[in-house]
Design a protein around this motif. Structure first.
Motif, short mmCIF file in Angstrom:
data_model
loop_
_atom_site.label_atom_id
_atom_site.label_comp_id
_atom_site.label_asym_id
_atom_site.label_seq_id
_atom_site.Cartn_x
_atom_site.Cartn_y
_atom_site.Cartn_z
N UNK A 44 0.80 -1.22 0.00
CA UNK A 44 0.00 0.00 0.00
C UNK A 44 0.84 1.26 0.00
N UNK A 45 1.88 1.30 0.82
CA UNK A 45 2.76 2.48 0.84
C UNK A 45 3.49 2.65 -0.48
N UNK A 46 3.93 1.54 -1.07
CA UNK A 46 4.61 1.61 -2.37
C UNK A 46 3.66 2.14 -3.43
N UNK A 47 2.43 1.63 -3.44
CA UNK A 47 1.43 2.10 -4.40
C UNK A 47 1.17 3.59 -4.23
N UNK A 48 1.08 4.05 -2.98
CA UNK A 48 0.82 5.46 -2.71
C UNK A 48 1.94 6.33 -3.27
N UNK A 49 3.18 5.92 -3.06
CA UNK A 49 4.33 6.70 -3.54
C UNK A 49 4.35 6.77 -5.05
N UNK A 50 4.13 5.64 -5.72
CA UNK A 50 4.18 5.65 -7.19
C UNK A 50 2.99 6.37 -7.80
N UNK A 51 1.83 6.31 -7.16
CA UNK A 51 0.69 7.07 -7.66
C UNK A 51 0.94 8.57 -7.52
N UNK A 52 1.49 8.98 -6.39
CA UNK A 52 1.80 10.39 -6.17
C UNK A 52 2.87 10.88 -7.15
N UNK A 53 3.81 10.03 -7.47
CA UNK A 53 4.85 10.41 -8.43
C UNK A 53 4.29 10.66 -9.82
N UNK A 54 3.13 10.09 -10.10
CA UNK A 54 2.47 10.35 -11.38
C UNK A 54 1.60 11.61 -11.34
N UNK A 55 1.55 12.26 -10.18
CA UNK A 55 0.81 13.50 -10.05
C UNK A 55 -0.56 13.35 -9.44
N UNK A 56 -0.90 12.16 -8.98
CA UNK A 56 -2.22 11.95 -8.38
C UNK A 56 -2.28 12.48 -6.96
N UNK A 57 -3.47 12.80 -6.51
CA UNK A 57 -3.70 13.15 -5.11
C UNK A 57 -4.09 11.86 -4.40
N UNK A 58 -3.29 11.45 -3.42
CA UNK A 58 -3.41 10.12 -2.84
C UNK A 58 -3.83 10.20 -1.38
N UNK A 59 -4.79 9.34 -1.03
CA UNK A 59 -5.21 9.18 0.37
C UNK A 59 -4.98 7.73 0.76
N UNK A 60 -4.26 7.53 1.84
CA UNK A 60 -3.88 6.20 2.31
C UNK A 60 -4.62 5.93 3.62
N UNK A 61 -5.45 4.90 3.65
CA UNK A 61 -6.27 4.58 4.81
C UNK A 61 -5.73 3.33 5.50
N UNK A 62 -5.57 3.42 6.82
CA UNK A 62 -5.00 2.30 7.59
C UNK A 62 -5.79 2.12 8.88
N UNK A 63 -6.23 0.89 9.16
CA UNK A 63 -7.06 0.68 10.36
C UNK A 63 -6.24 0.54 11.63
N UNK A 64 -4.92 0.32 11.51
CA UNK A 64 -4.06 0.29 12.70
C UNK A 64 -3.69 1.72 13.10
N UNK A 65 -2.98 1.83 14.24
CA UNK A 65 -2.62 3.17 14.71
C UNK A 65 -1.36 3.71 14.06
N UNK A 66 -0.70 2.88 13.23
CA UNK A 66 0.48 3.35 12.49
C UNK A 66 0.63 2.51 11.23
N UNK A 67 1.40 3.01 10.30
CA UNK A 67 1.58 2.33 9.02
C UNK A 67 2.74 1.35 9.09
N UNK A 68 2.70 0.34 8.21
CA UNK A 68 3.85 -0.54 7.99
C UNK A 68 4.29 -1.40 9.14
N UNK A 69 3.39 -1.75 10.04
CA UNK A 69 3.80 -2.49 11.23
C UNK A 69 4.39 -3.86 10.89
N UNK A 70 3.84 -4.53 9.87
CA UNK A 70 4.31 -5.88 9.54
C UNK A 70 5.74 -5.86 9.00
N UNK A 71 6.14 -4.77 8.36
CA UNK A 71 7.51 -4.68 7.83
C UNK A 71 8.53 -4.87 8.94
N UNK A 72 8.21 -4.39 10.13
CA UNK A 72 9.16 -4.44 11.24
C UNK A 72 9.51 -5.85 11.66
N UNK A 73 8.64 -6.81 11.38
CA UNK A 73 8.90 -8.19 11.79
C UNK A 73 9.50 -9.05 10.69
#
Length: 439
Positions: A44-73
């Protein structure tokens, strides 16, 4: 496609800042493409970055209290970003060639360039790729910094209540949430699977995909430990040893892998067990009887192992059987071998018969155990199953059923083996979907 991705990577920060400033004042806001992404994990974060790089206005919705928690493990906290070796055998899917068709459109080299541009120095350990820092947190830090740099709106603790879609016109998607409603031209589902729910993967994305018309192949735990029926595992719990695991249904071999096997109080674990576990999950779910045949000395054939045993009988002739394997196998494992071969621990090795040597060789080379279950989603690294990839266009990750809808990452019926392959799947699907959605 590669031109588009390179174009997205070449967008300079001045252009992004100027565009963002115009949007904040309302100038040109209606001209900017709106992209909503549900799920702020790796894909999701990767998609957000690449969409924004194309000039889109991006909204990223996450139900946890912070992003990318699974990456840490990932990678035992070191984040195995990817792997130099890529091939069809590294991924499992209902459509065998789908994963590599996707990855060929955003490759390992492009992934490395992406992260190096963000500031990650990559370390190569025999093809396994890690951040040189040895910290998964550094990967999350640079992704979060890029989200901020691209002025991507991130909404955390955001529960999704409903998604509505209309066939024609702008703003096809309306996402109703606990923090308001979001309208967008494109919607990217990056919700993850059901594996490791403590990190945020609760399986809610499957329901959203189904509501939007997609078929879900039953998700089951994968890259997970396997539980066994026999009672002796508590006696050998904690032992780690090199071996080969052959997973079988009757006489049919489902999968095989070799490496360090870990013996637990309930069964078997370790990377080779993880690699074959998805086949056990599927077969058990079908109601089939599954066994694992363990070879505890894969360095030699059955006959060579038997000859070693005969030589050991001569060299250790005066020793009791309880000392016969000292220096060859772990003491706990040796005691189990002797018991399963119906030998007395105090029997002199020099008195071993031909039949007893055969029994010992069979126990070591063809150690058969019945698999009763895979451990649950809470213990699994990923799932097998998910959204049917036959309904996804591999060149864009766009739904074939709903225009402007994209499905990426672990939500799909694709699971990689251990070694950075599931993160590569996240980076590739995120980059491709984000680029196309943002155009």
């Amino acid at each position: 496609m590669h031109h588009l991705l390179q174009f997205g990577r070449r967008l300079n920060s001045d252009n992004v800042t100027n565009t963002a400033e115009k949007n904040e004042t309302g100038v040109g806001l209606s001209m900017k493409k709106q992209v909503t992404i549900i799920g702020a994990g790796a894909s999701g974060m990767t998609a957000a970055i690449f969409a924004a790089r194309q000039g889109a206005q991006v909204t990223l919705l996450e139900h946890m209290d912070r992003v990318g928690k699974k990456i840490l493990s990932t990678g035992n906290g070191k984040c195995n970003l990817s792997n130099r070796f890529m091939g069809e055998t590294c991924y499992r899917s209902g459509v065998a060639d789908f994963p590599m068709e996707v990855i060929s459109r955003f490759t390992v080299e492009e992934t490395l360039s992406f992260f190096e541009d963000l500031g990650i120095v990559v370390k190569d350990r025999n093809g396994y790729l890690y951040p040189h820092s040895g910290q998964a947190s550094s990967v999350l830090d640079v992704l979060r910094a890029e989200l901020d740099h691209r002025r991507i709106r991130t909404v955390t603790e955001c529960r999704i209540d409903a998604v509505r879609y209309r066939e024609t016109g702008d703003k096809r998607f309306k996402v109703s949430t606990s923090q308001g409603s979001f309208l967008s031209d494109c919607l990217i589902l990056a919700t993850g699977s059901k594996a490791a729910p403590a990190t945020g993967s609760d399986g809610s994305g499957y329901q959203l995909a189904e509501q939007l018309g997609h078929h879900i192949i039953k998700p089951l735990p994968a890259l997970v430990q396997l539980r066994c029926r026999e009672k002796f595992y508590k006696q050998i719990s904690g032992v780690r040893t090199d071996g080969c695991v052959s997973l079988r249904c009757g006489s049919k071999e489902l999968a095989r892998d070799q490496g360090e096997i870990q013996l637990t109080d309930y069964g078997i674990s370790g990377i080779p067990v993880f690699q074959v576990s998805r086949y056990a999950s599927r077969a058990i779910d079908r109601g089939e009887k599954v066994t694992a045949v363990l070879d505890f000395y894969p360095d030699a054939t059955f006959e060579k192992t038997r000859r070693m045993m005969e030589g050991r009988k001569l060299s250790c002739s005066s020793k009791p059987m309880e000392d016969f394997f000292t220096g060859w196998f772990h003491k706990k494992l040796a005691a189990l071998f002797i018991r399963l071969a119906n030998l007395e621990p105090h029997k002199q090795a020099g008195l071993l018969t031909v039949e007893e040597i055969d029994r010992l060789t069979c126990v070591i080379k063809e150690f058969t155990t019945e698999i009763t279950a895979a451990n649950p989603f809470e213990n699994a690294q990923i799932c097998c199953g998910g959204a049917d990839v036959r309904e996804i266009a591999p060149e864009s990750m766009e739904s074939k059923l709903k225009k402007g809808l994209y499905l990426i990452g672990e939500l799909l019926d694709v699971d990689g083996i251990c070694g950075g392959y599931n993160l590569q799947w996240a980076w590739s699907t995120g980059a491709i979907a984000g680029t196309h959605a943002g155009l």
